[in-house]
Design an enzyme around this catalytic site. Structure first.
Site, short mmCIF file in Angstrom:
data_model
loop_
_atom_site.label_atom_id
_atom_site.label_comp_id
_atom_site.label_asym_id
_atom_site.label_seq_id
_atom_site.Cartn_x
_atom_site.Cartn_y
_atom_site.Cartn_z
N TYR A 100 0.43 -1.25 -0.66
CA TYR A 100 -0.02 0.36 -0.04
C TYR A 100 1.04 1.32 0.28
O TYR A 100 0.51 2.17 0.06
CB TYR A 100 -0.76 0.10 1.10
CG TYR A 100 -1.97 -1.04 1.14
CD1 TYR A 100 -2.16 -1.28 0.29
CD2 TYR A 100 -1.58 -2.45 2.25
CE1 TYR A 100 -3.83 -2.36 0.15
CE2 TYR A 100 -2.40 -3.77 2.08
CZ TYR A 100 -3.32 -3.65 0.86
OH TYR A 100 -4.12 -4.10 0.78
N ASN A 159 -13.79 3.22 -1.29
CA ASN A 159 -12.43 2.14 -1.20
C ASN A 159 -13.00 2.06 -0.67
O ASN A 159 -13.12 1.98 0.87
CB ASN A 159 -11.24 2.63 -1.26
CG ASN A 159 -9.92 1.24 -0.90
OD1 ASN A 159 -10.73 0.18 -1.03
ND2 ASN A 159 -8.68 1.26 -1.81
N HIS A 200 -9.05 0.33 -5.72
CA HIS A 200 -8.59 -0.30 -4.73
C HIS A 200 -6.83 0.68 -5.13
O HIS A 200 -6.22 0.38 -6.16
CB HIS A 200 -8.50 -1.45 -5.60
CG HIS A 200 -10.01 -2.10 -4.72
ND1 HIS A 200 -10.54 -2.62 -3.48
CD2 HIS A 200 -11.09 -2.55 -5.91
CE1 HIS A 200 -11.60 -2.68 -3.18
NE2 HIS A 200 -12.53 -2.33 -4.61
#
Length: 143
Positions: A22, A72, A98
């Site tokens: 991420y 999201n 995403h």
């Protein structure tokens, strides 16, 4: 133009959670990036780890002047019929986003219950996916 950027569970941990997947940018830094990149857009930002709060926030777009939603749903993407139904119940257009490429991850992440109720989905572009989602939403709203 008012756009809600809605983030689901664990996205409050951006910048410190699984940075190899991420990245190291925090949610607040992402919000500042969106605001800076789209100065003519009025953003509102909401994050919750609780499904009901996300549903309530989606429902509120029907009456609060929100033109569109960047959503999201995090892990709820693959499990929440209730969030899918909330998106389907509003006229406000929603783009699902995403950070990671969910199709390249574990098999249980390959199916989104939310996507069929959205106008589109952006996946796998990192945080740039939010920029692409906003751009796509703005193009949709121009039509």
């Amino acid at each position: 133009m008012n756009i809600l950027v809605l983030n689901g569970p664990n996205l409050n941990r951006l910048g410190s959670r699984e940075t190899s997947v991420y990245g190291e940018t925090s949610l607040k830094e992402l919000e500042a990036r969106l605001t800076g990149r789209f100065p003519d857009v009025q953003f509102s930002f909401f994050q919750s780890n609780h499904e009901g709060e996300l549903i309530d926030r989606l429902h509120s777009t029907a009456d609060d002047g929100t033109g569109g939603v960047i959503f999201n749903p995090g892990g709820y993407t693959h499990t929440s019929v209730s969030l899918r139904d909330a998106v389907a119940s509003i006229d406000t257009p929603v783009v699902e986003v995403h950070i990671s490429n969910t199709a390249a991850r574990e098999e249980f992440r390959h199916v989104s219950l939310i996507a069929p109720a959205c106008i589109g989905q952006v996946s796998g572009l990192g945080l740039d996916g939010y920029l692409v989602a906003v751009h796509a939403l703005l193009l949709h709203l121009e039509r």
